[in-house]
Enzyme design. Structure first.
Site, PDB file in Angstrom:
ATOM      1  CG  LEU A   1      -2.017   1.086   1.239  1.00 60.05           C
ATOM      2  CD1 LEU A   1      -3.213   0.623   2.071  1.00 60.05           C
ATOM      3  CD2 LEU A   1      -1.523   2.434   1.776  1.00 60.05           C
ATOM      4  CB  ILE A   2       2.225   3.284  -2.505  1.00 58.69           C
ATOM      5  CG1 ILE A   2       2.950   1.956  -2.723  1.00 58.69           C
ATOM      6  CG2 ILE A   2       3.197   4.458  -2.620  1.00 58.69           C
ATOM      7  CD1 ILE A   2       3.391   1.718  -4.164  1.00 58.69           C
TER       8      ILE A   2
ATOM      9  CB  CYS B   1      -0.198   6.640  -5.832  1.00 59.34           C
ATOM     10  SG  CYS B   1       0.655   5.453  -4.797  1.00 59.34           S
TER      11      CYS B   1
ATOM     12  CB  SER C   1       2.124  13.479  -9.262  1.00 57.65           C
ATOM     13  OG  SER C   1       2.245  14.140  -8.013  1.00 57.65           O
ATOM     14  N   GLY C   2       4.638  11.956  -9.060  1.00 58.70           N
ATOM     15  CA  GLY C   2       5.961  11.895  -8.451  1.00 58.70           C
ATOM     16  C   GLY C   2       6.406  10.535  -7.964  1.00 58.70           C
TER      17      GLY C   2
ATOM     18  N   GLY D   1       5.459   8.543  -5.503  1.00 51.77           N
ATOM     19  CA  GLY D   1       4.454   7.528  -5.226  1.00 51.77           C
ATOM     20  C   GLY D   1       3.964   6.851  -6.483  1.00 51.77           C
TER      21      GLY D   1
ATOM     22  CB  SER E   1      13.393  15.248   2.331  1.00 48.68           C
ATOM     23  OG  SER E   1      14.119  16.231   1.626  1.00 48.68           O
TER      24      SER E   1
ATOM     25  CE1 TYR F   1       8.879  18.223   2.410  1.00 45.44           C
ATOM     26  CE2 TYR F   1      11.258  18.571   2.380  1.00 45.44           C
ATOM     27  CZ  TYR F   1      10.146  17.823   2.019  1.00 45.44           C
ATOM     28  OH  TYR F   1      10.304  16.683   1.274  1.00 45.44           O
TER      29      TYR F   1
END
Length: 247
Positions: free
Chosen positions: A5-6, A9, A11-12, A14, A127, A140
């Site tokens: 399970l992600i 999703c 874009s990018g 995911g 990140s 962030y």
């Protein structure tokens, strides 16, 4: 066939990670706030479900609909770029609600079934700012640093139940919509007093020496899922790897 399970999703990272696991025969549950047709190939081993990681009811509905989950990838996140002084606290809370508390809520929701089976992997996508802090991204960075500490502690806690917790640390990917998926404009967060400082930084963003491809992140997630050692951190992308080595 295992099930992954992600989150995030649409874009990018995911979306690319979902494609990566689909192509390798996994059952993929791709989640996003607003499902969109055509972004992923039609396949029997794919389900696309709506999910808001800041909403407990939404999380509960997805966990119930998903059934047994072998791997959870907490990828959903939002960005904010700007001078901290000019960033409204309401927006900082919004960033933490998704990047930090959303990850924690998803993790807490999936642990019971993994614990009962004594197997599972939780991959938290953070990140490269956790490896080397960058200016104009204080909120962030703080939201992602919190998940680094959380995952490190969780890895020890869940190892007793044969559940593995991992970190994937992507570098800077110009193709992602970082800071464009929020309601606050970057230009509103750069007061005139910061313009001289911010100009060269944005110029560097426009022409980075090293970058991360979305496929780099998908491959790092794949490596983290398959890793049976105590390795916690998986830098993703040439720039992230360079920062990790320097650190």
């Amino acid at each position: 066939m295992q099930t992954i399970l992600i989150t995030g999703c649409s874009s990018g990272y995911g979306l690319e990670t979902a494609r990566h696991f689909l192509s390798r025969g996994w059952n993929v549950i791709a989640t996003m706030r607003t499902p969109r047709d055509g972004i992923l190939p039609h396949a029997e081993n794919l389900r696309i479900l709506p999910l808001d990681v800041t909403d407990e009811d939404s999380i509960a509905q997805v966990i119930k609909a998903a059934g047994p989950i072998d791997v959870l990838v907490n990828n959903a996140g939002i960005g904010v770029v700007g001078a901290f002084e000019a960033t409204p606290m309401s927006h900082i809370r919004k960033v933490f609600d998704t990047n930090t508390f959303g990850v924690m809520a998803m993790t807490q929701a999936v642990i019971p079934q993994m614990r009962e089976r004594r197997s599972g992997v939780i991959v938290n996508v953070t990140s490269s700012v956790t490896l080397a802090s960058m200016p104009l991204a204080a909120a962030y960075t703080a939201s992602k640093q919190a998940i680094e500490g959380f995952t490190g502690s969780l890895a020890h806690e869940l190892a007793h139940f044969d559940i593995r917790a991992k970190l994937v640390e992507p570098g800077y990917a110009p193709t992602t919509r970082f800071a464009q998926n929020t309601s606050v404009r970057v230009e509103d967060l750069i007061p005139d007093t910061y313009a001289g400082f911010a100009g060269p930084i944005f110029a560097g963003f426009a022409q980075p020496a090293l970058t991360t491809r979305e496929s780099d992140v998908a491959e790092a997630v794949w490596a983290a899922v398959g890793d049976g050692t105590g390795t916690l951190r998986f830098p993703a992308g040439a720039d992230a790897v360079a920062l990790a080595r320097a650190a």
